[in-house]
Structures are given as structure tokens and as C-alpha cells.
Enzyme design. Structure first.
Site, PDB file in Angstrom:
ATOM      1  N   ARG A  83      57.762  43.565  61.277  1.00 42.61           N
ATOM      2  CA  ARG A  83      57.107  44.581  60.448  1.00 42.61           C
ATOM      3  C   ARG A  83      56.152  45.463  61.254  1.00 42.61           C
ATOM      4  O   ARG A  83      56.022  46.658  60.991  1.00 42.61           O
ATOM      5  CB  ARG A  83      56.336  43.881  59.328  1.00 42.61           C
ATOM      6  CG  ARG A  83      55.610  44.799  58.354  1.00 42.61           C
ATOM      7  CD  ARG A  83      54.547  44.024  57.595  1.00 42.61           C
ATOM      8  NE  ARG A  83      53.533  43.513  58.501  1.00 42.61           N
ATOM      9  CZ  ARG A  83      52.692  42.521  58.209  1.00 42.61           C
ATOM     10  NH1 ARG A  83      52.751  41.924  57.033  1.00 42.61           N
ATOM     11  NH2 ARG A  83      51.788  42.117  59.086  1.00 42.61           N
ATOM     12  N   ARG A 141      51.690  46.633  73.021  1.00 39.33           N
ATOM     13  CA  ARG A 141      51.955  45.187  72.925  1.00 39.33           C
ATOM     14  C   ARG A 141      53.435  45.021  72.580  1.00 39.33           C
ATOM     15  O   ARG A 141      53.913  45.606  71.607  1.00 39.33           O
ATOM     16  CB  ARG A 141      51.059  44.565  71.861  1.00 39.33           C
ATOM     17  CG  ARG A 141      49.583  44.715  72.191  1.00 39.33           C
ATOM     18  CD  ARG A 141      48.719  44.590  70.953  1.00 39.33           C
ATOM     19  NE  ARG A 141      48.834  43.290  70.344  1.00 39.33           N
ATOM     20  CZ  ARG A 141      48.610  43.049  69.054  1.00 39.33           C
ATOM     21  NH1 ARG A 141      48.304  44.037  68.231  1.00 39.33           N
ATOM     22  NH2 ARG A 141      48.701  41.842  68.566  1.00 39.33           N
TER      23      ARG A 141
END
Length: 411
Positions: free
Chosen positions: A212, A225
């Protein structure tokens, strides 16, 4: 106006939404008066309102232990997430973090917004931690030590293979599952679940979040990230960030579906874990996030919006999940319905369609074999009711007035 439109489209969301709002306000009024416990529960509401609500299901002693466990790991996660901290500073803190929970004076400035407040005033968490019973402290320390070491390992290592992916998710979430199982057992209310099943509970939630949150993670500054494993995304693009480009939309969706299929491999373990729980409050605490996860995957699957913004369940459906997840039959029913929803979106031309359908069929069979599906009324898959918009608005106004009055009476 967005909320009103959603309610006009799904009018039976209104009552669960009002109940959820009242429950949230009630939970906020249960914050203890002592400075350190007051800080901990106030901070819990700020860093995760949904978790703060679900935790209210638990009896007080266990609730306090889980609250501190969550905040300690949230603080540890804040250190890991802060990409501005140099590696040579970050790694030693992660490795030694389990020792700092015993130090009433320790704090470390990092993170942003409410997470910075948590880190700056971590002494409140340590003080509350030291008031827990010894076996709760030992469980929290052990998991924090193992998680910190695992996070430190992946600061210096990228997620290359699916085995790496499982290992990373074990450190940041599977260990949470193990720790919660230890706390449940320490409370005397549950048998100690196997590490394998406990791990799957954490992995299913973590993988759902990683899927998500693709866009948020890839756009992180000063450094992105990357948690999607190269073994999966390299089949579709040369660089992970290329999935967000519009020219790569078809490949991005195929990669997304591959990731969802990977996450589905943990569902049967999760259902086995939840079916063994005896205490109703612990069951609800565990079950609600798992139902939310399968619902989120159903929303994300084959959905290009994952690469454009945030995809999540509508608030009304979330309220229904919280309100109607009370028994294992409710869980089997929700997993069955969300799996059916996901199955209806599978395109036979998708390169992973066969694997996806196989995993979904296994989940559906487990739910059918439970023998509980005929004893429920689905709130997920249903025919659309035909309500007059004027009637809905009137009901909305009446319930808003009732909510305001109830809120005034509670203050």
C-alpha cells in the site's frame, strides 16, 4: 462533502461510523491521569488512532503491556525510518535499543511531528515500562533486542530476494507477532502459539503495508526506502522507482499483482492462529487488523492508483469491520468475501493469474470448510439498497445531532 457523498452511496455505513466515532471519543477519555501513562496513551492515539481503538478491547493489565510494547517498537521504527541519521550513528542505537527501555533518562532526537515528541520524551515510556510485571518486561526486551539487530542488518543490506523480503518482514513485524503471543501467554489467557503462526500474523500485515505504501516510501526524502524485493520487481522494470511512471503502468500493475500474490501465502496461517484464540478481547484485537489487511489487498490488487496516491478501504467499511468482527465466523466470512472480491479482479492475461487464483481458491476452501459461512449476513458483498437521498440526508442530520448531544453529555 466527500464524506457525505460516500454515505449517500453507502448509507448503511452511517450507523457504524457514528458508533466508531463515539468509541474513539470514549477511548480518549480513558487516558490515565498519571504523567507517564497519560503520555503513553495520548501518544498512542496520535501515532495510531486505529490501534488505540482496537487496544481498548484488552483487559487493563494486558492493555498496558501491549501499549508499551507498541510504543517501544514504534520508537525503534522511528530510528530506522529516519533517513537523515548517518548509518554509523543509527546502527549502534538500533542494536542497543533494548537496553534504553530500562533507562528513565534516555532519549534521542529524531523523527518528525508526533514521532519526534515520542523520541524526545521517551523517558515517559521507560518509566511506564518499569512498572510492568517482570515477565512482560522480559518479553518486550527480548523482541526489541531481536528486532533492533534485524533492522541494523538491513540498514546495510538491500532486499534482493523473496527470502530477504521474508527475513526483513520477520524482523520488523513477524517478531511483533511473536511478542504479542508471548504477552498473551504471560497474561494467562492464551496458550503460547507457535513461532511460525505468530510470524505469519505479522508478515501478512507488514506485506500489506509495504504494498500500500509504495509511493510514500519511494518518494521519501532525503533517501527513498525500498522494501519490494528485487527478485519480483526486476521482472517488470530496471529500477523500482520506474513503477511510478505512467509509461510503465501495465508493468507496474503486473508487479503489484505479483506482490499481492506473495502476501496471500500467509493467509491460511493467520486463519489457523485466530481460530485457536480463546479470549474474546484478544481475539478481536488480533482479528480486526487481519480483516483490514485482506480488505486492503482486495482494494490494491490490479489498481494503478497504488502508484499514484493512497489506496485504502473507505471509512464506512472500516467502521463495519471494527463493529462486526467479533467471532471466528465473522473472520471466515470477511476473508471469504474479500477473497471473492479479489478473485473477481484477476485477469487471466496477468502473468501470475494461475498462482493468484490457486492461492485464493485455497483461502476460499479454508473458509468454506469452517462450516460458518451460512450463519452470517455479508456486509462486504451485497446488493445496493435503494434509499431516497433526501431520507439519507435527514438521517445523517439526526444522527449528527445525537452524536453532538452524546459528546456533550460525556464531557
Amino acid at each position: 462533502m466527500g464524506s457525505l457523498r460516500a454515505i449517500l452511496k453507502n448509507p448503511d455505513d452511517l450507523y457504524p461510523l457514528v458508533k466508531l466515532k463515539l468509541a474513539a471519543r470514549h477511548a480518549e477519555k480513558q487516558i490515565p491521569p498519571s504523567p507517564h501513562w497519560g503520555f503513553c496513551y495520548s501518544m498512542l492515539h496520535k501515532v495510531s488512532r486505529s490501534f488505540a481503538l482496537v487496544i481498548q478491547q484488552l483487559p487493563v493489565e494486558l492493555r498496558d503491556a501491549v501499549c508499551i510494547f507498541y510504543l517501544v517498537l514504534r520508537a525503534l521504527d522511528t530510528v530506522e525510518d529516519d533517513t537523515s541519521i548517518p548509518t554509523d550513528v543509527k546502527v549502534p542505537i538500533l542494536i542497543s535499543f533494548h537496553q534504553h527501555v530500562y533507562d528513565r533518562e534516555w532519549h534521542f532526537s529524531c523523527g518528525t511531528k508526533e514521532y519526534k515528541v515520542l523520541m524526545d520524551q521517551f523517558h515517559h515510556v521507560s518509566t511506564a515500562f518499569l512498572e510492568l510485571r517482570k515477565h512482560y518486561q522480559q518479553a518486550i526486551e527480548d523482541i526489541t533486542m531481536r528486532m533492533g539487530a534485524g533492522m541494523a542488518k538491513f540498514i546495510c543490506k538491500e532486499v534482493e530476494t523473496t527470502d530477504d523480503y521474508d527475513e526483513y518482514c520477520h524482523y520488523v513485524a513477524g517478531l511483533v507477532g511473536l511478542g504479542l503471543s508471548k504477552l498473551f501467554h504471560a497474561s494467562g489467557k492464551e496458550d503460547l502459539a507457535s513461532d511460525s503462526l505468530s510470524n505469519s500474523m505479522g508478515l501478512f500485515l507488514q506485506k500489506t503495508n509495504i504494498i500500500r505504501d509504495y509511493l510514500e516510501d519511494i518518494n521519501e526524502v532525503p533517501k527513498c526506502r525500498m522494501f519490494w524485493p528485487r527478485e519480483i520487481w526486476s521482472k517488470y522494470v530496471n529500477k523500482l522507482e520506474e513503477l511510478k511512471y505512467e509509461d510503465n503502468s501495465a508493468k507496474a500493475v503486473q508487479c503489484l499483482n505479483d506482490m499481492v500474490t506473495n502476501a496471500l501465502s500467509h493467509v491460511e496461517d493467520c486463519l489457523t492462529y485466530m481460530s485457536a484464540l480463546r479470549d474474546p478481547s484478544i481475539f478481536r484485537f488480533c482479528a480486526i487488523p487481519q480483516v483490514m489487511a485482506i480488505g486492503t489487498l482486495a482494494m490494491c490488487y490490479d489498481n494503478i492508483e497504488v502508484f499514484r496516491g493512497v489506496v485504502k478501504m473507505r471509512r464506512g467499511l472500516t467502521a463495519k469491520v471494527i463493529d462486526q468482527t467479533r467471532t471466528i465466523a465473522d473472520v471466515y466470512g470477511a476473508f471469504f468475501d474479500f477473497s471473492c472480491m479479489l478473485k473477481s479482479k484477476v485477469n487471466n492475461n496477468d502473468p501470475n493469474a494461475t498462482k493468484t487464483l490457486k492461492r485464493l481458491e485455497a483461502i476460499l476452501k479454508t473458509c468454506r470448510d469452517s462450516g460458518t459461512l451460512n450463519k452470517r449476513k455479508s456486509y462486504i458483498i451485497r446488493s445496493e439498497p435503494n434509499y431516497s437521498p433526501v431520507l439519507i440526508v435527514v438521517i445523517f442530520i439526526i444522527l449528527a445531532i445525537i452524536l453532538a448531544q452524546l459528546s456533550g453529555n460525556r464531557s
